[in-house]
Design an enzyme around this catalytic site. Structure first.
Site, PDB file in Angstrom:
ATOM      1  CG  HIS A 171     -32.441 -18.316  -8.920  1.00 31.05           C
ATOM      2  ND1 HIS A 171     -32.137 -17.149  -9.575  1.00 31.05           N
ATOM      3  CD2 HIS A 171     -31.731 -19.299  -9.533  1.00 31.05           C
ATOM      4  CE1 HIS A 171     -31.261 -17.410 -10.540  1.00 31.05           C
ATOM      5  NE2 HIS A 171     -31.001 -18.701 -10.541  1.00 31.05           N
ATOM      6  CD  GLU A 197     -33.717 -15.233  -6.890  1.00 28.16           C
ATOM      7  OE1 GLU A 197     -32.490 -15.363  -7.012  1.00 28.16           O
ATOM      8  OE2 GLU A 197     -34.473 -14.961  -7.840  1.00 28.16           O
ATOM      9  CG  HIS A 212     -34.845 -13.822 -10.993  1.00 32.62           C
ATOM     10  ND1 HIS A 212     -34.088 -14.950 -10.800  1.00 32.62           N
ATOM     11  CD2 HIS A 212     -35.513 -14.013 -12.156  1.00 32.62           C
ATOM     12  CE1 HIS A 212     -34.284 -15.791 -11.799  1.00 32.62           C
ATOM     13  NE2 HIS A 212     -35.148 -15.249 -12.645  1.00 32.62           N
ATOM     14  CD  GLU A 257     -31.923 -10.397 -10.396  1.00 34.80           C
ATOM     15  OE1 GLU A 257     -32.324 -10.491  -9.215  1.00 34.80           O
ATOM     16  OE2 GLU A 257     -31.412 -11.346 -11.020  1.00 34.80           O
TER      17      GLU A 257
HETATM   18 ZN   LIG Z   1     -32.723 -15.229  -9.264  1.00 38.49          ZN
END
Ligand SMILES: [Zn+2]
Length: 352
Positions: free
Chosen positions: A68, A71, A165, A229
């Site tokens: 992504h 990020e 992420h 994350e």
């Molecule tokens: Zn992500």
């Protein structure tokens, strides 16, 4: 720029990521070169670089970021590690592949350009379309590179892939890991030691095959793979990198210390969740019964309505059932909400 001066620049400045982003044409020759410490470096593509150590390795490691594009903290972590490796500040002792996945999305500061790259792995990139968009082409290319990397070390069964992420919304647990679904195998306690040492105290056990990057490495190569994350999305330069010091030192140690072993911990100190309900948005009447900015892992009371559409109400089936990744705007038929309940690490593992 001649290839000699490119190699000199990479060795002195280590700015592989900046070149990948702003001057990718300089990398078209796919240079391979050796560092003073004997490490072999191969530029495999813009944003994809491989380190082959001079010494005998015992594991093969992949770090990826920017699946992504907005990020940023994971990008800064990987950029910093690559820079220190190229300039000889650290010596890599395990084969290491570092991937900056979605460069065009980084350029525009968006999660993606056309579609979510983390729904395109395990071959999904080539399904249902006759022409591949750039994100599909890149996911395909990344799969090829990862396959080539892991299969070039058939003797190394200890394989790792950490896909880094940051999340869009706040979270009751600032950092958490998604543990990909694995069939007929116990989940690794040692992997959880790594998570704890990295400052990640919450683990979400995925309950089915998915199209994420970490599931690809886990299912195809039996790698110890996680989607990590690491906190909330912020623009470049606005990340408080001290919040990432634990994960940074673990990522360093794994590839720089031949005898790396995460410190063991009491697994009861981890919050381990399993998926209880996967709620899809089936009609236009779908709605979530909580505020847009609710943090991930917020708990609900037994029988409390979490979402509804038409006459169907989706209620909490357990006291404290928690929500994660809510998104009422997904396409019809897609997942709008996951609900979680606490469990132990081996929940649902079939004995064999
Ligand atoms: Zn992500």
């Amino acid at each position: 720029m001649s290839s000699t001066s490119l190699v000199q620049r990479l060795k002195s400045k280590g700015d592989f990521f900046a070149i990948s982003l702003d001057e990718p044409q300089l990398l078209e020759n796919r240079e391979s070169f050796e560092l003073e410490n004997g490490t072999q470096v191969s530029v495999l593509d813009s944003g994809i670089i491989r380190f082959t150590p001079a010494t005998t390795p015992n594991k093969a490691v992949v770090y990826s970021c920017a699946v992504h594009g907005n990020e940023t903290a994971p990008i800064e972590l990987c950029d910093d590690l690559v820079t220190r490796a190229l300039t000889g500040q650290i010596t890599i002792v395990q084969p290491l592949l570092v991937i900056f996945a979605n460069l065009p999305a980084i350029k525009i500061g968006q999660r993606f350009v056309e579609e979510n790259m983390n729904r395109l792995f395990s071959g999904t990139h080539s399904k249902g379309v006759s022409v591949l968009n750039d994100e599909r082409k890149r996911a395909k290319r990344i799969e090829e590179v990862v396959t080539e990397f892991f299969t070039s070390y058939p003797e190394l069964s200890d394989r790792h892939h950490y896909d880094l992420h940051t999340a869009i919304r706040d979270s009751k647990h600032e950092k958490f890991a998604v543990y990909p679904y694995i069939e007929n195998q116990p989940r690794s306690e040692e992997a959880c030691y790594f998570l704890k040492a990295s400052g990640i105290d919450t683990v979400l056990l995925s309950d089915k095959p998915t199209t994420t990057f970490s599931y690809f490495s886990s299912s195809q190569f039996n790698a110890q793979a996680f989607t990590l994350e690491l906190g909330k999305v912020r623009p470049f330069g606005q990340n408080d990198m001290s919040r990432f010091s634990d994960i940074k030192s673990q990522l360093d140690d794994i590839v720089c210390t031949a005898t790396y072993q995460p410190a063991s911990c009491d697994l009861n100190e981890l919050n381990i969740y399993r998926v209880n309900q996967t709620i899809l948005r089936e009609t236009d009447s779908f709605k979530l019964h909580f505020d847009d900015d609710i943090p991930n892992f917020t708990g609900f009371s037994l029988d409390e309505v979490m979402a509804s559409e038409d006459s169907v109400e989706h209620k909490a089936e357990f006291e404290g059932e928690a929500i994660v990744f809510p998104n009422a705007k997904v396409a019809l038929g897609q997942r709008a909400l996951l609900t979680l309940v606490k469990c132990d690490l081996q929940y649902g593992v079939i004995e064999s």
